[in-house]
Design a protein around this motif. Structure first.
Motif, mmCIF file in Angstrom:
data_model
loop_
_atom_site.group_PDB
_atom_site.id
_atom_site.type_symbol
_atom_site.label_atom_id
_atom_site.label_comp_id
_atom_site.label_asym_id
_atom_site.label_seq_id
_atom_site.Cartn_x
_atom_site.Cartn_y
_atom_site.Cartn_z
ATOM 1 N N UNK A 118 0.881 -1.041 -0.087
ATOM 2 C CA UNK A 118 0.006 0.231 -0.510
ATOM 3 C C UNK A 118 1.370 1.145 0.285
ATOM 4 N N UNK A 119 1.598 1.729 1.189
ATOM 5 C CA UNK A 119 2.783 2.262 1.053
ATOM 6 C C UNK A 119 3.984 2.861 -0.552
ATOM 7 N N UNK A 120 4.033 1.474 -0.531
ATOM 8 C CA UNK A 120 4.435 1.475 -1.731
ATOM 9 C C UNK A 120 3.921 1.849 -3.415
ATOM 10 N N UNK A 121 2.832 2.075 -3.319
ATOM 11 C CA UNK A 121 1.619 1.788 -4.394
ATOM 12 C C UNK A 121 0.972 3.427 -3.994
ATOM 13 N N UNK A 122 1.163 4.512 -3.264
ATOM 14 C CA UNK A 122 0.725 5.293 -2.695
ATOM 15 C C UNK A 122 2.202 6.253 -3.004
ATOM 16 N N UNK A 123 2.852 6.121 -2.858
ATOM 17 C CA UNK A 123 4.617 6.603 -2.796
ATOM 18 C C UNK A 123 4.774 6.451 -4.864
ATOM 19 N N UNK A 124 4.906 5.590 -4.680
ATOM 20 C CA UNK A 124 5.385 5.483 -6.697
ATOM 21 C C UNK A 124 3.656 6.475 -7.678
ATOM 22 N N UNK A 125 3.316 6.539 -6.701
ATOM 23 C CA UNK A 125 1.784 6.893 -7.575
ATOM 24 C C UNK A 125 2.389 8.504 -7.541
ATOM 25 N N UNK A 126 2.379 9.288 -6.210
ATOM 26 C CA UNK A 126 3.050 11.021 -6.369
ATOM 27 C C UNK A 126 4.121 11.100 -6.831
ATOM 28 N N UNK A 127 4.651 10.147 -6.548
ATOM 29 C CA UNK A 127 6.852 10.404 -6.811
ATOM 30 C C UNK A 127 7.081 10.773 -6.237
ATOM 31 N N UNK A 128 7.495 9.753 -4.411
ATOM 32 C CA UNK A 128 7.565 10.826 -3.137
ATOM 33 C C UNK A 128 9.011 10.358 -3.049
ATOM 34 N N UNK A 129 9.829 12.113 -2.904
ATOM 35 C CA UNK A 129 11.028 11.662 -3.468
ATOM 36 C C UNK A 129 12.058 10.671 -2.066
ATOM 37 N N UNK A 130 12.853 10.122 -2.478
ATOM 38 C CA UNK A 130 13.803 9.446 -1.455
ATOM 39 C C UNK A 130 14.083 10.350 -0.321
ATOM 40 N N UNK A 131 14.189 10.275 0.863
ATOM 41 C CA UNK A 131 14.937 10.790 1.357
ATOM 42 C C UNK A 131 14.027 12.010 2.246
#
Length: 159
Positions: free
Chosen positions: A132-145
């Motif tokens: 679930x977290x992966x899908x949200x962060x990939x979809x909205x391009x959350x920056x690593x770090x």
């Protein structure tokens, strides 16, 4: 990479509930090492840079050895993982990329040989959470770090 939207700000109540769910999973009784490996492997498979970065740093803070982190992507060939960890990684992979005809019996039986019914249920929730977290962060391009300071991950000294 530019973040598309900040889903946390847009849906704060849903974020809080999902975060509470994820925190409950962390307290399920499955070894932290396994939970870290599950999060790392699913994030690798899903191409989630934000989550991979976060969970590698968390694993280091939890005392995980560096070489095992490198070997997570090649766990089948590596001699660094115990049978229980291998079972958890196999379960993570099959649930992250569900086969057309569901989970094969041989994988299920292999995992059941290492985990009780309760543990397997808890492990499944752990896989569900990271996906679930992966899908949200990939979809909205959350920056690593980008959340290192907020989560204390800057203490991992991996910058």
């Amino acid at each position: 990479m530019t973040q598309r939207i900040n889903y946390i700000q847009q849906s704060p109540e849903l974020f809080k509930k999902f975060q509470a769910f994820s925190n409950q999973v962390k307290d399920c009784g499955i070894e932290q090492t396994i939970l870290d490996l599950v999060s790392i492997r699913a994030s690798q498979m899903n191409g989630c840079g934000f989550c991979l970065d976060m969970h590698v740093k968390e694993a280091r803070l939890h005392g995980e050895r560096e070489l095992r982190l490198y070997h997570t992507a090649i766990w089948r060939e590596s001699t660094l993982f115990a049978p229980r960890e291998r079972a958890a990684l196999a379960w993570t992979e099959v649930l992250t990329k569900l086969p057309e005809h569901g989970v094969p019996d041989d994988i299920y039986e292999s995992v059941r040989g290492e985990f009780s019914e309760k543990e397997l249920s808890d492990l499944t929730y752990a896989v569900m959470a990271i996906n679930g977290w992966n899908r949200a962060n990939v979809a909205f391009r959350t920056a690593p770090g980008s959340a290192d300071k907020a989560y204390g991950l800057d203490k991992a000294n991996l910058a």
